[in-house]
Design a protein around this motif. Sequence first.
Motif, mmCIF file in Angstrom:
data_model
loop_
_atom_site.group_PDB
_atom_site.id
_atom_site.type_symbol
_atom_site.label_atom_id
_atom_site.label_comp_id
_atom_site.label_asym_id
_atom_site.label_seq_id
_atom_site.Cartn_x
_atom_site.Cartn_y
_atom_site.Cartn_z
ATOM 1 N N ILE A 1 0.836 -1.192 0.000
ATOM 2 C CA ILE A 1 0.000 0.000 0.000
ATOM 3 C C ILE A 1 0.873 1.244 0.000
ATOM 4 C CG2 ILE A 1 -1.720 1.273 1.374
ATOM 5 C CD1 ILE A 1 -2.809 -1.400 2.302
ATOM 6 N N GLU A 2 0.469 2.237 -0.781
ATOM 7 C CA GLU A 2 1.123 3.548 -0.744
ATOM 8 C C GLU A 2 0.171 4.558 -0.144
ATOM 9 O OE1 GLU A 2 4.091 2.874 -4.569
ATOM 10 O OE2 GLU A 2 2.697 4.576 -4.544
ATOM 11 N N ILE A 3 0.736 5.416 0.720
ATOM 12 C CA ILE A 3 -0.080 6.348 1.490
ATOM 13 C C ILE A 3 0.476 7.755 1.342
ATOM 14 C CG2 ILE A 3 -0.896 6.909 3.829
ATOM 15 C CD1 ILE A 3 -0.016 3.898 4.405
ATOM 16 N N ASP A 4 -0.431 8.709 1.196
ATOM 17 C CA ASP A 4 -0.063 10.130 1.175
ATOM 18 C C ASP A 4 0.471 10.559 2.524
ATOM 19 O OD1 ASP A 4 -0.432 11.216 -1.288
ATOM 20 O OD2 ASP A 4 -2.552 11.694 -0.994
#
Lengths: 95, 95
Positions: free
Chosen positions: A59-62
Amino acid sequence: MFPAPASDSYGKPQVMKARVTVTLKTGILDPQGKAIEGALRSLGVEGVTSVRQGKVFDIEIDGGDPKKAEALLKEAADKLLANTVIENYRVEVVG
Amino acid sequence: MFPAPASDSYGKPQVMKARVTVTLKTGILDPQGKAIEGALRSLGVEGVTSVRQGKVFDIEIDGGDPKKAEALLKEAADKLLANTVIENYRVEVVG
């Protein structure tokens, strides 16, 4: 002392990478794992005594705050990624 | 010097634990991950910019040799656990 900047990015948004690993709880039957065990044996791969299958979510998160990211991921896991009745999950923020 | 014993167990067979993680290669589309991204957004989990789903296999192996175990797991991954055309895998012998 200076306060930490809200963001140390230069115009481009920061992104954090994380991994959520979801595995079946001990005692929960895993027929898919059993099938893989059998298939490995019939393919001639000897010595495997147990297989249990789980899931990973990359997962990529801001944003750049690992604490916030971890809280967000726990929320995601509780709400959607894991069925907490039969599954455990582990959250790792990679960076 | 003494040769290493074939097994240092006391009558009970040795078991090693390992984990094989299978993830999609970069560039391979992941519609399931995209669906999870959308579902998280509609559940009110904000800030997730990308989700990619993979698989983990928690495997127990007979014997106490980590090198042999790793070779066995690579064979299992190549033959069955991963589709090496579109997926990468990583083998970790936990102990």
